[in-house]
Write a protein that holds these residues in place. Structure first.
Motif, PDB file in Angstrom:
ATOM      1  N   VAL A 137       2.726  -1.372   3.752  1.00 51.44           N
ATOM      2  CA  VAL A 137       2.230   0.078   3.556  1.00 51.44           C
ATOM      3  C   VAL A 137       3.647   1.014   4.207  1.00 51.44           C
ATOM      4  CG1 VAL A 137       1.304   1.417   4.020  1.00 51.44           C
ATOM      5  CG2 VAL A 137       0.547  -0.486   4.609  1.00 51.44           C
ATOM      6  N   PHE A 138       3.507   1.599   3.142  1.00 53.90           N
ATOM      7  CA  PHE A 138       4.466   3.208   2.593  1.00 53.90           C
ATOM      8  C   PHE A 138       3.627   4.328   2.768  1.00 53.90           C
ATOM      9  CE2 PHE A 138       6.745   0.818  -0.693  1.00 53.90           C
ATOM     10  CZ  PHE A 138       7.757   0.853   0.113  1.00 53.90           C
ATOM     11  N   ALA A 139       4.076   4.116   4.429  1.00 53.01           N
ATOM     12  CA  ALA A 139       2.779   5.566   5.337  1.00 53.01           C
ATOM     13  C   ALA A 139       3.713   7.399   5.074  1.00 53.01           C
ATOM     14  CB  ALA A 139       2.971   5.454   6.207  1.00 53.01           C
ATOM     15  N   GLU A 140       3.162   7.395   4.165  1.00 59.82           N
ATOM     16  CA  GLU A 140       3.601   9.547   5.308  1.00 59.82           C
ATOM     17  C   GLU A 140       4.321   9.839   6.153  1.00 59.82           C
ATOM     18  OE1 GLU A 140       3.260  13.906   2.150  1.00 59.82           O
ATOM     19  OE2 GLU A 140       1.555  12.821   2.875  1.00 59.82           O
ATOM     20  N   THR A 142       0.749  -2.614  -6.562  1.00 59.11           N
ATOM     21  CA  THR A 142       0.348  -1.520  -5.335  1.00 59.11           C
ATOM     22  C   THR A 142      -1.248  -1.345  -5.643  1.00 59.11           C
ATOM     23  OG1 THR A 142       2.281   0.177  -6.711  1.00 59.11           O
ATOM     24  CG2 THR A 142       0.349   1.033  -5.481  1.00 59.11           C
ATOM     25  N   THR A 143      -1.158  -0.799  -4.039  1.00 62.87           N
ATOM     26  CA  THR A 143      -2.880  -0.740  -3.645  1.00 62.87           C
ATOM     27  C   THR A 143      -2.514   0.785  -3.129  1.00 62.87           C
ATOM     28  OG1 THR A 143      -3.128  -2.658  -3.009  1.00 62.87           O
ATOM     29  CG2 THR A 143      -3.997  -1.011  -1.838  1.00 62.87           C
ATOM     30  N   GLY A 203       0.971  -1.395  -0.053  1.00 63.66           N
ATOM     31  CA  GLY A 203      -0.101  -0.135   0.112  1.00 63.66           C
ATOM     32  C   GLY A 203       1.342   1.572  -0.033  1.00 63.66           C
ATOM     33  N   ILE A 204       0.599   2.427  -0.437  1.00 57.79           N
ATOM     34  CA  ILE A 204       0.589   3.792  -0.588  1.00 57.79           C
ATOM     35  C   ILE A 204      -0.216   4.416  -0.114  1.00 57.79           C
ATOM     36  CG2 ILE A 204       2.206   5.934  -1.717  1.00 57.79           C
ATOM     37  CD1 ILE A 204       3.282   3.624  -3.741  1.00 57.79           C
ATOM     38  N   ALA A 212      -3.137   8.620  -5.509  1.00 56.91           N
ATOM     39  CA  ALA A 212      -3.944   7.459  -6.052  1.00 56.91           C
ATOM     40  C   ALA A 212      -5.194   7.404  -6.271  1.00 56.91           C
ATOM     41  CB  ALA A 212      -4.586   7.435  -3.944  1.00 56.91           C
ATOM     42  N   HIS A 213      -5.297   8.310  -7.384  1.00 62.78           N
ATOM     43  CA  HIS A 213      -5.978   8.390  -8.762  1.00 62.78           C
ATOM     44  C   HIS A 213      -5.426   7.622  -9.544  1.00 62.78           C
ATOM     45  CE1 HIS A 213      -9.238  10.591 -11.339  1.00 62.78           C
ATOM     46  NE2 HIS A 213     -10.139  10.131 -10.400  1.00 62.78           N
ATOM     47  N   SER A 214      -6.391   6.717 -10.755  1.00 64.84           N
ATOM     48  CA  SER A 214      -5.930   6.567 -11.726  1.00 64.84           C
ATOM     49  C   SER A 214      -5.781   7.675 -12.896  1.00 64.84           C
ATOM     50  CB  SER A 214      -6.775   5.583 -12.408  1.00 64.84           C
ATOM     51  OG  SER A 214      -8.177   6.191 -13.115  1.00 64.84           O
ATOM     52  N   PHE A 215      -5.326   9.078 -12.829  1.00 66.34           N
ATOM     53  CA  PHE A 215      -5.565   9.844 -13.220  1.00 66.34           C
ATOM     54  C   PHE A 215      -3.930  10.198 -13.567  1.00 66.34           C
ATOM     55  CE2 PHE A 215      -6.746  14.460 -15.005  1.00 66.34           C
ATOM     56  CZ  PHE A 215      -6.324  14.615 -16.578  1.00 66.34           C
TER      57      PHE A 215
END
Length: 606
Positions: free
Chosen positions: A120-123, A96-97, A73-74, A238-241
């Motif tokens: 998970v990569f957590a900011e 990637t999730t 995860g990110i 996190a958005h596909s764009f």
């Protein structure tokens, strides 16, 4: 005539995203790959430097026991480290999730649990706290890697520690990244993107390596973007764009300046001076509104020159669109206004923009034409997370404002029952994670994606979107209404608008709920004797109510009789993600808004 593309590029696609990235590093090692803010300055890194760091992090993931297609995860805002993490996941053969940083703790836990994330990569500490709160519900989660957070126990390590694990692993397995990349098949899972959705719980969209490689190559083959371009990237990754722009960068090789702070977009454009940027329509609406209100504040001669400039600019663009020549007197006027007005607007965006790309929602045609008149081309595109974001896009040399362009080379489109847009091609998802029934509703047996959008295709293949089928409604008089078209018209007319939501299903006329943009209204208050007043006091004042009434009246002059807004109500607060009325990608959850304000809507029919 439309440009035709040779689809033989499909036979030459890289087998996976990892191979595509490693090939980009090998082809242009010394070219700039990324730049990102560091303090008051911007730091630049080459493709080789990026590649070296990605390999260390990918090896670190392998050292933690990450295996083929396991999810990582990110949960972070858009930043350079997000890119490094995603590319490391790709090169480790994992998937990637994505998690919006604004997602609450319960939904974050659901996404990470449903996807069985191992790492998970957590900011920062805020994201880490969400994970710790639900740690008992995340039995698969072995380790958290933080960008800026506190590493106060063995469960959480920082990026440097992961890279050091990678160094040790590479010392024992020097060729492991190249070998892992070679073993990734095109149909292997690359990404699980959980759609924020306007109803129900998020659904995990399963997208393959083949899909992302195809998306980038389909843009490259159209010669839209080149190595010498410079992208400014702020979109939520996190958005596909956002993700599709990363795949396009790997294919085309341009550099990207990255900073996800939305409040810094305009300032950053002036510093970075990009040649293109992707954005949602709300960014263009706000920029348009800000420029309009600034000129209204100036007043006098400057406002008259501004208005005349756009009158001439829109006339010139209209003639060019129709293939007609521009008369010399008009051409001279246009040249003068370009120096006096349009060049200054372009300078606000850095002065080098070749075009913007608009996606994620419908762009109002009037706003697109306004920017075009100022010499700023906005190319509208269309796609869904389920189609890897990009399925249609206008071309800089072949575009039609008001459409989303033709289908990408290598993909197909047709209209189904009720003119529903159906798409087929390499970008289409595998299905929804753990949701076979939902998958069968969206994918036909022969591979067509049901988009849920209604549209039309002209003789040259350009697609026009009517709206979401589920959002279309019929009045009690039997007339069909596309609310999104009316809503975008109002935002183009009213520079203070944030949201304009139209209702009227099975009623005898249409009504609307209105919210105003807090930033724009703060500026209005300064000019109208209400400086320092609260947002609620400003928007509930008689003066503002009268102003909005004038804009609604103007809107109604541009609508069919059965579409006109007979009554409306102005809310004393804007919609927000936190209230559950907007998705993290800023789409209105129409059903939630209608439920929350049902009494106020009903009162408009009393």
């Amino acid at each position: 005539m439309p440009i035709n593309y040779d689809t033989s590029f499909l036979d030459r696609l890289a087998p996976n995203v990892a191979a595509q990235f490693l090939d980009r590093v090998a082809r242009t090692p010394d070219r700039e790959a990324y730049r990102y803010p560091k303090g008051e300055d911007w730091e630049s890194v080459t493709w080789k430097q990026t590649g070296d760091q990605v390999k260390r992090l990918a090896a670190g993931l392998l050292s933690l026991g990450i295996e083929r297609e396991q999810r990582v995860g990110i949960a972070s805002n858009t930043r350079y480290e997000w890119i490094l993490a995603d590319l490391a996941v790709m090169c480790a053969g994992a998937a990637t999730t994505t998690v919006y940083p604004s997602t609450n703790a319960a939904d974050t836990s659901y996404i990470l649990s449903d996807s069985e994330c191992r790492v998970v990569f957590a900011e920062d500490d805020e994201q880490i706290a969400k994970l710790k709160e639900h740690k008992a519900e995340l039995p698969h989660l072995l380790r958290v890697v933080t960008f800026d957070g506190t590493t106060d126990d063995s469960w959480v390590i920082d990026l440097d520690a992961l890279a050091e694990l990678g160094d040790a692993y590479l010392a024992e397995h020097p060729d492991v990244i190249e070998e892992t990349a070679k073993a990734i098949t095109p149909d292997q899972l690359a990404t699980l993107i959980y759609t924020s959705g306007t109803t129900g719980r998020p659904k995990g969209v399963r997208l393959r390596h083949r899909s992302w490689v195809y998306e980038g190559a389909a843009i490259e083959v159209q010669d839209i973007l080149h190595e010498d371009d410079l992208q400014f990237l702020w979109l939520p990754m996190a958005h596909s764009f956002g993700k599709v722009l990363l795949s396009t960068q790997l294919a085309c090789g341009f550099a990207t300046a990255i900073d996800g702070r939305v409040e810094k977009i305009v300032e950053n454009l002036g510093i970075v001076k990009p040649t293109f940027m992707g954005a949602a329509p709300r960014i263009f609406e706000k920029a348009h509104g800000r420029i309009i209100t600034m000129q209204q504040t100036e007043g006098g001669l400057k406002e008259k020159i501004f208005n005349q400039a756009f009158k001439v600019g829109l006339e010139v663009e209209g003639l060019r669109r129709e293939g007609k020549s521009v008369p010399l007197p008009l051409k001279v006027q246009h040249g003068l206004f370009d120096r006096l007005v349009f060049s200054k607007i372009r300078d606000r965006f850095g002065g080098r923009v070749r075009f913007f790309i608009s996606g994620a929602a419908a762009l109002n045609q009037d706003i697109a034409q306004w920017f075009n008149a100022a010499g700023i081309l906005i190319l509208e595109g269309y796609g869904l997370t389920e189609s890897s974001a990009g399925s249609f896009v206008n071309h800089p040399q072949d575009y039609k404002i008001g459409t989303v362009g033709p289908v990408l080379p290598g993909s197909e489109v047709k209209l189904g029952e009720g003119d529903e847009i159906l798409i087929k091609g390499p970008g289409i998802m595998d299905g929804y994670h753990n949701l076979p029934e939902e998958t069968s509703k969206s994918l036909t047996e022969d591979g067509w994606l049901r988009t849920g959008d209604k549209g039309s295709i002209d003789a040259e293949g350009f697609l026009t979107i009517t709206g979401r089928i589920k959002d279309l409604f019929k009045t009690s008089g039997g007339k069909y209404i596309a609310p999104s078209a009316i809503e975008s018209k109002f935002k183009a007319i009213c520079p203070y608008a944030s949201q304009f939501m139209v209702f009227g299903n099975e009623r005898n006329y249409c009504v609307a709920l209105v919210t105003l943009d807090p930033d724009a209204m703060a500026g209005w208050a300064e000019e109208n004797g209400m400086a320092g007043a609260s947002y609620s006091d400003i928007v509930t004042s008689d003066t503002v109510h009268s102003m909005v009434a004038d804009y609604v009246d103007e809107l109604n002059t541009r609508l069919n009789r059965w579409e006109t807004i007979k009554r409306w109500d102005l809310l004393d607060h804007d919609l927000s993600v936190e209230s559950g009325e907007l998705t993290p990608s800023m789409k209105v959850k129409r059903n939630v808004v209608e439920t929350n304000y049902q009494e106020r809507i009903d009162a408009l029919y009393a």
